[in-house]
Each structure stands twice: as C-alpha cells, then as structure tokens.
Scaffold this active site. Structure first.
Site, PDB file in Angstrom:
ATOM      1  N   TYR A 155       8.991  -8.744  -3.680  1.00 39.54           N
ATOM      2  CA  TYR A 155       8.710  -7.358  -3.902  1.00 39.54           C
ATOM      3  C   TYR A 155       9.356  -6.472  -2.703  1.00 39.54           C
ATOM      4  CZ  TYR A 155       5.622  -4.062  -6.281  1.00 39.54           C
ATOM      5  OH  TYR A 155       5.153  -2.911  -6.860  1.00 39.54           O
ATOM      6  N   LYS A 162       4.457   1.037  -1.948  1.00 40.03           N
ATOM      7  CA  LYS A 162       3.253   1.067  -2.548  1.00 40.03           C
ATOM      8  C   LYS A 162       2.179   1.290  -1.610  1.00 40.03           C
ATOM      9  CE  LYS A 162       4.146   0.544  -6.895  1.00 40.03           C
ATOM     10  NZ  LYS A 162       4.018   1.454  -8.005  1.00 40.03           N
TER      11      LYS A 162
END
Length: 256
Positions: A155, A162
């Site tokens: 990720y 995020k």
C-alpha cells in the site's frame, strides 16, 4: 414505506465500476429515497455508462478535485440540478504507480504530493466547494478510508495519504460542527475495485482477510460498506462526527 434518506439530496464521487462502494452508495441512496448526483474524472462517459445501472437516471458532472475551476463551478451546476445538498460522499483516491507496490523508500516527493492532494486534501476542497449548498440545519460528509493505523503490504504511500485523510476528517468535524455539518469516514475491507486493481501485489494485502477476519469477508461484495455510508448520511446519527466506522469484518480488532 419511506426510506432513511427520503428528501435528501446527495452528491456521490468515484462511481467507476458497478462493483465499487460508490456505486452501491448511489444505488442504496436512491432506494432509500434520495436524489443523487454523480461526479466523475477523468472519464465522465465511463461513469455515465455505469450510472445507467442505477434504479433512477442521474446527472454526471465532470469534477477534478485538484482543479480550482472545476471546484468553483460545482456549486452552480448542483444548484441548477438539485437546488442544494444534504450529503456528500468522498470516494476519491489516487497515487502514481511509483508510490505503490513496495517502492515506499524510493518514491519521489512529486508522486507523494499527488497522492496527498488527490486522496486527502480533496476531502477539504470538496467539502468547502459544496458547503454553500448545505441547508441551515446542516449536512453530512462521508468519506472512504482504508485503516491507516497499520503499515499494509504493497500500500506504501497510500497509507500516509489515508492517515492524512483521517486527520482531515477530524479537523473538518471540529471546524464545521458549529454549523451542524457532520464529517465521518467508513473504513472498509479490501474490495475488487478500480483502486484495488491499480495496486501492484494487492492480493498480498487482501489475503490478510482470509486469515484474520472474524466475519467472513467477500471481496466482491461492496454493499455492506455502502450501507455504512448511507447510514451515516441519514439522520440516524445526528450527533456522530469525526468518527471512523469500520466495515471490515472485524479485522481492525485483531491482535497478532
């Protein structure tokens, strides 16, 4: 029978695939009585094609959340179509390929900057562009995150993006609460969305759910997350703001 969004006017971003959370939000919102308008970028024609699968016809607006001109004209376009807004769904995220897939230590700042702008700052930009459309009694802003308290395989810089999104939501909740504008996030488990397909090695990340999820998790079913978003858009959570609601099968509670 009335729905929990009867009379609400909802703007939904990020409808790119029928399997996406955003599509299910738009579908469920219509089924629950809302009028819905969609935004799309960079290919509005793709969203228009997918939107034909919704229960009712919707207007699709081209919106690049990093483009001040697009943001500036949004108010008038939505006002002409719906008269105002009672809710906004932020389902937007993007990172260049060199910011994903195990390249964390080598990603240049330009790519990190893009990820932060599109995936985090855009929540503030979109909310403020829509704010003049909110009624005096308030509105609901709901975004989508992927649990940023952990470092996930592959990720990479979307993780810090995020985390920035989650912090942005809390600060918006703080500053807009006096106007009864609620800002919350839904943290969903992995799904076979367009965003997931763009992450090299995404299957390594998703495999965590095969071993750690207390509730069985179906990567092909975005409806549970969509239901969470619709619930937060409704009046059933009148005093909930700055919250992150996990719809991830319970993985977030599990220790090593």
């Amino acid at each position: 029978m009335s729905g929990i969004l009867d009379g609400k006017r909802i703007l939904v971003t990020g409808v790119l695939m029928e399997s996406s959370i955003a599509f299910h939000v738009a579908k469920l919102a219509q089924e629950q009585g809302a009028e819905v308008i969609l935004t799309a970028f960079p290919r509005p024609t793709l969203t228009e094609r997918i939107a034909k699968k919704l229960p009712k016809p919707v207007k699709v607006i081209e919106l690049d959340v990093t483009n001040d001109e697009h943001l500036g004209r949004l108010e008038q376009v939505v006002r002409d179509e719906l008269g105002g807004l009672d809710g906004v769904v932020h389902s937007i995220g993007f990172a260049p390929q060199d910011a994903l897939g195990g390249n964390f230590l080598n990603t240049p700042f330009e790519s990190v900057s893009t990820a932060m702008h599109v995936s985090a700052f855009s929540l503030k930009a979109l909310t403020m562009a829509c704010k003049p459309l909110f009624p005096a009694e308030g509105a609901a802003v709901v975004g989508l995150t992927f649990d940023a308290q952990y470092a996930w395989p592959q990720y990479d810089w979307m993780g810090p993006a995020k985390a920035a999104l989650e912090a942005t939501s809390r600060y918006l909740a703080r500053d807009l609460g006096k106007e009864n504008i609620r800002c919350n996030l839904v943290s969903a488990g992995p799904l076979g969305s367009m965003a997931a397909k763009s992450i090299p090695g995404f299957s390594d990340l998703a495999d965590v759910w095969n071993h750690r999820s207390p509730l069985a998790w179906d990567m092909n079913d975005a409806e549970p997350a969509g239901r969470g978003v619709v619930a937060l858009l409704s009046d059933w959570f009148p005093k909930t703001t700055g919250e992150i609601v996990h719809v991830d099968g319970g993985v977030h509670i599990m220790g090593a």
